[in-house]
Design a protein around this motif. Structure first.
Motif, PDB file in Angstrom:
ATOM      1  N   GLY A  76       6.596   9.097  -1.942  1.00 15.43           N
ATOM      2  CA  GLY A  76       5.581   9.151  -3.009  1.00 15.43           C
ATOM      3  C   GLY A  76       6.192   9.171  -4.404  1.00 15.43           C
ATOM      4  O   GLY A  76       5.626   9.763  -5.325  1.00 15.43           O
ATOM      5  N   GLU A  90       0.841  -1.190   0.000  1.00 18.27           N
ATOM      6  CA  GLU A  90       0.000   0.000   0.000  1.00 18.27           C
ATOM      7  C   GLU A  90       0.885   1.252   0.000  1.00 18.27           C
ATOM      8  O   GLU A  90       1.868   1.315   0.748  1.00 18.27           O
ATOM      9  CB  GLU A  90      -0.893  -0.004   1.248  1.00 18.27           C
ATOM     10  N   GLY A  91       0.528   2.191  -0.843  1.00 14.76           N
ATOM     11  CA  GLY A  91       1.316   3.422  -0.923  1.00 14.76           C
ATOM     12  C   GLY A  91       2.346   3.387  -2.045  1.00 14.76           C
ATOM     13  O   GLY A  91       2.939   4.414  -2.371  1.00 14.76           O
ATOM     14  N   ARG A 108       8.388   4.728  -1.541  1.00 13.96           N
ATOM     15  CA  ARG A 108       7.023   4.746  -0.993  1.00 13.96           C
ATOM     16  C   ARG A 108       6.846   5.930  -0.048  1.00 13.96           C
ATOM     17  O   ARG A 108       5.874   6.675  -0.120  1.00 13.96           O
ATOM     18  CB  ARG A 108       6.742   3.426  -0.261  1.00 13.96           C
ATOM     19  N   GLU A 109       7.841   6.093   0.843  1.00  8.48           N
ATOM     20  CA  GLU A 109       7.747   7.164   1.840  1.00  8.48           C
ATOM     21  C   GLU A 109       7.682   8.546   1.184  1.00  8.48           C
ATOM     22  O   GLU A 109       6.994   9.437   1.666  1.00  8.48           O
ATOM     23  CB  GLU A 109       8.970   7.072   2.768  1.00  8.48           C
TER      24      GLU A 109
END
Ligand code: NAP
Length: 245
Positions: free
Chosen positions: A213, A107-108, A210-211
């Motif tokens: 974006g 997710e993300g 991920r962190e």
């Protein structure tokens, strides 16, 4: 005496060599391609360099009377894997493939799957101008005509052609999340390009992307052949030593 050949160049290959080497009455020979200047060496015997194709590898397997050959090469080392499959059949040597699982999207994540490096290069115009390219030095010509700016990370210096606008970062894992976050932020990276190599040693870049974006272009693995594929060292060890006293 049980005799094993491990086609290596990966952390899993080194781990398996260590486990086999610790067994009594066991000879383990690890084979490296010789691509990397200062390879991490496994325990046990090591040979370096190509065999000269499947027929020569088959002859080597037969001459050295190996009980089994383990293809523990990198998931993207297609030629040696194909060669191992042919050579195992030609020589009648049992073949086991040890291949770490690929990464899974979480997710993300914003992952874009492509079949090859040319497909990765083709996606870049829609994803960003500043690219962190971590696919290794061998496939870099696929990006040579790209107008984007690249941070190119690989273990040894690559041969040209390279993208016109790039910075080279010579490094090898394991990488950490703080380190990868620092790289992505410091170079104002818009998009990360990676092979689906799998494994923990180089996975921090995915967490960092991920962190922040940042989209990731992921190159799919090539298909494996017909031989049994095991995904961890303990399984491979069990399969190789099954039936031993
Ligand atoms: P490749 O394209 O599949 O292999 C090219 C040729 O190199 C093979 O035909 C073989 O020569 C020789 N070779 C490859 N691996 C060998 C081994 N373990 N022992 C003896 N000869 C080997 O392989 P590659 O992609 O260049 O990768 C080379 C090595 O680096 C592999 O062993 C792999 O595990 C490791 N590696 C690859 C990657 C990657 O992204 N491709 C990443 C990390 C590590 P002959 O035909 O003459 O036998």
């Amino acid at each position: 005496m049980r005799r094993y050949l491990i086609l290596g160049g990966t952390a899993e290959a080194r781990a398996l060599a260590e486990r086999l080497h610790a067994l009594p009455d066991t000879l383990v020979v690890s084979s490296l391609a010789g691509r990397v200047r200062r390879p991490r060496l496994p325990v046990g015997q090591v040979r370096v360099g190509g065999f000269g194709g499947p027929a020569m590898l088959a002859a080597y397997l037969a001459a050295e009377r190996f009980d089994a050959v383990v293809d523990a090469t990198h998931p993207f080392a297609e030629r040696i894997s194909a060669s191992a499959a042919q050579a195992a059949e030609l020589s009648g040597t049992p073949l086991l493939v040890l291949r770490r699982p690929g990464w899974t999207e979480r997710e993300g994540d914003a992952w874009h799957w492509v079949d090859d490096l040319v497909g990765a290069a083709a996606l870049l115009p829609e994803l960003g101008e500043r690219v962190f390219l971590t696919t290794g030095r061998q496939g870099l010509p696929a990006f040579a005509e790209c107008p984007q700016w690249f941070l190119v990370r690989c273990v040894d210096p690559p041969e040209p052609p390279l993208p016109a606008r790039h910075e080279l970062l010579l490094d090898r894992g394991p990488y950490t999340l703080p380190g990868e976050l620092g790289l992505l932020r410091g170079h104002r990276i818009d998009v990360l390009v990676t092979k689906d190599s799998g494994g923990p040693l180089t996975a921090a870049k995915l967490d960092a992307a991920r962190e922040l974006g940042i989209p990731v272009v992921v190159v799919r693995r090539p298909a494996t052949g017909a031989a049994p594929v095991l995904s961890d060292v303990a399984q491979a060890l069990r399969a190789l030593t099954e039936g031993d006293d």
